[in-house]
Design an enzyme around this catalytic site. Structure first.
Site, PDB file in Angstrom:
ATOM      1  N   HIS A  70       4.824  83.709   1.205  1.00 19.13           N
ATOM      2  CA  HIS A  70       3.575  84.237   0.627  1.00 19.13           C
ATOM      3  C   HIS A  70       3.500  85.760   0.733  1.00 19.13           C
ATOM      4  O   HIS A  70       2.450  86.334   1.016  1.00 19.13           O
ATOM      5  CB  HIS A  70       2.353  83.616   1.313  1.00 19.13           C
ATOM      6  CG  HIS A  70       2.253  82.132   1.141  1.00 19.13           C
ATOM      7  ND1 HIS A  70       1.668  81.556   0.034  1.00 19.13           N
ATOM      8  CD2 HIS A  70       2.665  81.109   1.919  1.00 19.13           C
ATOM      9  CE1 HIS A  70       1.725  80.232   0.141  1.00 19.13           C
ATOM     10  NE2 HIS A  70       2.336  79.941   1.272  1.00 19.13           N
ATOM     11  N   ASN A 109      -3.310  75.801  -0.775  1.00 18.93           N
ATOM     12  CA  ASN A 109      -2.525  76.100  -1.963  1.00 18.93           C
ATOM     13  C   ASN A 109      -3.326  75.750  -3.208  1.00 18.93           C
ATOM     14  O   ASN A 109      -4.431  75.199  -3.112  1.00 18.93           O
ATOM     15  CB  ASN A 109      -1.210  75.310  -1.966  1.00 18.93           C
ATOM     16  CG  ASN A 109      -0.183  75.869  -1.002  1.00 18.93           C
ATOM     17  OD1 ASN A 109      -0.096  77.081  -0.790  1.00 18.93           O
ATOM     18  ND2 ASN A 109       0.610  74.998  -0.400  1.00 18.93           N
TER      19      ASN A 109
END
Length: 496
Positions: free
Chosen positions: A53, A126
């Site tokens: 990420h 997510n």
């Protein structure tokens, strides 16, 4: 009148243009400490990017509670309709490095930090309700397949599909990734999910298992591969640009928070493991219950300070919200906070992005960059238990009720059963349109084009277990695609 420039210690700076030298032509004098400080600080302006990420975008906003859920949780945030709290978001790609293009095909992180009156609650999720694997032992291996090959230094489809073929339960997430949902237009046009099963408990000590859903109030919009290629050719910052423009124009993105709820004890009657991160709970059995509205309305004044320094961890919960036997969640409780300690330092939670707006009182001591007072207000109370009335004490009233778990410690084999293919089959046959299935076939065939025949055949076998049409569709798309130039992205032979 402009402010007077100073050193970091507060002393006025006489010049920010001319070095101190031994004469008009030099050399430099080492005593020009402000030059040394300026150069040394520049060397340290970057911190290690996140292992996962790395590329992210963030906004600040507010959550407003719109519906009563006190029968499920004692969390103060949800104690009454109308309560609000500040929120810091960070959306991100999973695999790409810090310089990756925003519009690449990837799962998107969807993380929210709620600054509640009882401390910070982090929802680290997510844009998909599931994940690739269900056991944390495989998480480091999975991430390695998303990063660069140790010899070619390039991303490796061979590694990705080889791993997925060896973990057939990943087909559910891979199907979503390769579908239209694999390239959202921007974070404001995608849903968010806690993904894991969490728990809540109420004032009576009754526990419920819950899943968090943030349903986008803007239209769900995605890019095709062709559209994304065109955008990436024009800008690598499309998500950041879109969010900046939306907020600057007063078009604040919104989501509605819902929960799915399962009473403790019902998990034993569930047709599959409800704590399995590769599966969803059917909405027909566990309908969405509305909780509140999230509005992200503010661009942080300093991106690095508030977005790059943001440290989200599932371990940050508040009384009334807890964990579950989800094995991936249990591992993330440790690994996320530990990643922040490595990347940002011992006191990462005292940085402005992470500092709670509730009072803080703990006995963590010293360490690198201890830039705040941490003597609990009484310099004698640097340990616990102690005799001092003004020292911090635990509060037994926020004790979580006991969680029933299996009594024996064992390693359950990672068996793949027909249950692992039921939900991807429903997604493929019942949710996707004919056009959506065609694009899925083409996207997946293109992604696995550089792979060896052996990996392709193993993956086709996984798709066959989902549905024969799925395997045939991807195979036909792969065979009809134009031949690609030879690339080094195939298994690397060791030197003889």
């Amino acid at each position: 009148m402009s402010k007077r420039q100073t050193t970091s210690a507060g002393a006025p700076v006489p010049t920010n243009e001319t070095s101190r030298t031994a004469g008009p032509r030099g050399p430099l004098l080492l005593e020009d400490y402000q030059l040394i400080e300026k150069l040394a600080h520049q060397n340290r302006e970057r911190i290690p990017e996140r292992a996962v990420h790395a590329k992210g975008w963030g906004l600040q906003g507010t959550l407003t509670v719109t519906h009563d859920i006190t029968k499920y949780t004692r969390a103060a945030l949800f104690s009454k309709v109308g309560n609000t709290c500040d929120v810091l978001s960070r959306w991100s790609t999973v695999a790409g490095e810090l310089g990756a293009a925003d519009a690449e095909r990837d799962v998107r992180g969807f993380s929210l930090k709620f600054y509640t009156e009882e401390g910070n609650w982090d929802m680290v999720g997510n844009n998909t309700p599931i994940f690739f694997v269900r056991d944390a032992y495989k998480f480091p291996d999975f991430i390695r397949t998303q990063k660069r090959h140790p010899k070619t230094n390039m991303r490796s489809p061979e590694a990705m599909f080889d791993f997925w073929a060896g973990q057939p339960e990943s087909v559910h997430q891979v199907t979503i990734l390769m579908s239209d949902r694999g390239i959202p237009k921007n974070p404001a046009h995608m849903h968010g999910y806690g993904s894991h099963t969490f728990s809540m408990w109420n004032d009576a000590g009754e526990r419920h298992w819950v899943k968090f859903h943030f349903r986008c109030q803007q239209p769900i919009e995605n890019y095709t591969n062709e559209e994304a290629k065109k955008i990436i050719g024009e800008t690598r910052e499309s998500f950041q640009e879109d969010l900046w423009n939306m907020v600057s124009e007063g078009k604040y993105p919104k989501w509605k928070l819902f929960i799915q709820v399962m009473k403790e004890g019902e998990e034993d009657k569930f047709p599959f493991n409800p704590f399995d991160l590769t599966k969803v709970w059917p909405h027909a059995d566990y309908p969405l219950i509305e909780v509140g509205e999230l509005e992200m309305h503010t661009i942080p004044e300093n991106y690095f300070q508030m977005v790059e320094n943001a440290a989200y961890s599932p371990s940050n919960v508040v009384p009334g919200i807890g964990f579950s036997p989800d094995k991936m969640l249990q591992a993330r409780i440790f690994s996320y906070a530990d990643a922040h300690r490595y990347r940002l330092g011992t006191h990462y939670e005292a940085l402005p992005a992470n500092a709670p707006k509730a009072p803080v009182a703990h006995y963590h001591k010293d360490g690198a960059m201890r830039f705040f007072r941490n003597d609990t207000g009484n310099f004698n109370a640097y340990y616990e238990p102690n005799q001092y009335e003004d020292a911090p004490r635990p509060d037994p009233s926020v004790m979580e009720p006991p969680m029933r778990i299996d009594a024996e410690a064992y390693r359950h084999p990672q068996e793949v059963t027909d249950d692992d293919f039921v939900q991807p089959r429903a997604l493929y046959k019942e949710v996707l349109s004919d056009e959506g299935r065609t694009r899925l076939h083409q996207n997946m065939a293109g992604a696995m084009a550089p792979c060896s025949d052996s990996v392709k055949e193993r993956w086709y076998a996984v798709l066959e277990r989902v549905h024969p049409d799925y395997a045939k569709g991807v195979r036909d798309a792969a065979e009809s695609a134009p031949a690609l130039p030879v690339t080094p992205d195939t298994p690397i032979k060791a030197a003889e």
